[in-house]
Motif scaffolding. Structure first.
Motif, short mmCIF file in Angstrom:
data_model
loop_
_atom_site.label_atom_id
_atom_site.label_comp_id
_atom_site.label_asym_id
_atom_site.label_seq_id
_atom_site.Cartn_x
_atom_site.Cartn_y
_atom_site.Cartn_z
N TYR A 159 0.84 -1.21 0.00
CA TYR A 159 0.00 0.00 0.00
C TYR A 159 0.87 1.25 0.00
N ASP A 160 1.89 1.27 0.84
CA ASP A 160 2.79 2.43 0.90
C ASP A 160 3.54 2.63 -0.41
N ASP A 165 -4.79 -0.03 -3.61
CA ASP A 165 -5.65 1.14 -3.42
C ASP A 165 -6.38 1.11 -2.08
N HIS A 283 -7.55 3.64 3.01
CA HIS A 283 -7.41 4.08 1.62
C HIS A 283 -7.03 5.56 1.62
N ARG A 284 -6.55 6.05 0.50
CA ARG A 284 -6.09 7.43 0.41
C ARG A 284 -7.28 8.39 0.33
N THR A 286 -7.73 10.75 -1.59
CA THR A 286 -8.05 11.05 -3.00
C THR A 286 -8.47 9.81 -3.77
N ALA A 287 -8.84 8.75 -3.06
CA ALA A 287 -9.18 7.47 -3.71
C ALA A 287 -10.37 7.64 -4.64
#
Length: 307
Positions: A159-160, A165, A283-284, A286-287
């Protein structure tokens, strides 16, 4: 005065020619009509192929001829043939129609090409989790779901690195902030057939160093004043499960990982409860909207105790 009138007349003529020459000839419906007529050699056959009428197809060809200012088709003895101008137009028309089809295919592919890369621990695979993922895929056919199962430390690293995602992680409490989290229940398990807890030193079946629960197991056994040894190490949950079932040692796993071949241990054996872990969904910010939609599915599943 006469010269000025002639000049104005010439200017109007030039403007008319300019407007006509710049008129768009890209009406694909008209181009398709003339291409099919030329291929079939007949207005009647072309009309049948295009699910239209002969008069409608004839009107489309005449309209195209008016636009270009040239006769494009002539009737021969048996069939319809293109003129020289018609041959020129047909070459471009076929190319434009092909480009249109390619564009539609590309756009359709772009719609289907939305990819959501999900990472889940191995003990979350199967049962209601995979059923929920399958249902999500059917509900959103435009999404290409890619699921990776593995150790939480590997999933966290992936993930990093931007390789995933959305991840479902088991971690020590407050290690990483997520969009949702729950306490992770753990229980001690031994073999139902050939128990190992009474052995001295106690054999432990664990994940590799820095793996989940390993240090907690060691600290718990030492707090009891018991000796211990690592008897079996595996990166695979199925390996841990099988080793415990076969009497290789005891282990610490979530209740969902226990099987009928395991015996649950606890306070009756003096083993302390381990409650320092949590499950977190990450999750980010901005996903993609589909990533967030899948995160909501996983959240509902966890909140309902379905995993």
């Amino acid at each position: 005065m006469i010269e000025r009138s002639l000049a104005i007349q010439q200017l109007n003529t030039n403007m008319s020619i300019s407007v006509k020459s710049n008129r768009a000839l890209f009406d694909l419906d008209l181009l398709r009509a003339i291409v099919v007529v030329a291929d079939c050699g007949s207005f009647t056959t072309a009309a049948a192929r295009l699910h239209s009428t002969q008069s409608t197809i004839s009107q489309k060809v005449r309209r195209l001829e008016d636009m270009v200012g040239h006769r494009l088709l002539v009737r021969g003895n048996r069939d319809v043939l293109p003129t020289d101008a018609g041959q020129t137009l047909l070459g471009y028309a076929r190319h434009m129609l092909a480009l249109n089809d390619q564009m539609l295919e590309a756009l359709a592919g772009a719609m289907v090409g939305t990819t959501v890369r999900l990472g889940v621990p191995e003990d979350f695979v199967g049962g209601r989790t995979t059923n929920a993922l399958s249902a999500f895929s059917r509900l959103h056919p435009q999404v290409k779901l890619e699921v990776t199962s593995g150790l939480c430390r590997d999933l966290s690293q992936a993930y990093d690195n931007g390789e995933l995602d959305l991840v479902l992680l088991k971690q020590r409490r407050n290690t990483r902030e997520g969009v949702a989290c729950w306490p992770e229940r753990l229980q001690w398990i031994d073999s139902a057939r050939t128990p190992a807890f009474e052995l001295d030193p106690i054999p432990l079946v664990t994940f590799p160093p820095r793996g989940l629960y390993r240090e907690d197991m060691i600290n718990a056994i030492e707090s009891m004043g018991r000796r211990w040894r690592i008897s079996f190490t595996s990166s695979s949950l199925s390996g841990i499960q099988a080793a415990v079932a076969d009497g290789m040692g005891i282990s610490l796993l979530p209740p969902r990982a226990a099987t009928g071949e395991h015996r649950v241990l606890g306070a009756g054996q003096g083993l302390p409860e381990v409650d320092s872990y949590e499950i977190v969904i990450v999750h980010r910010p901005t996903a993609d909207v589909m990533v967030k939609a899948l995160a909501e599915v996983m959240t509902q599943l966890l909140a309902g105790g379905g995993i």
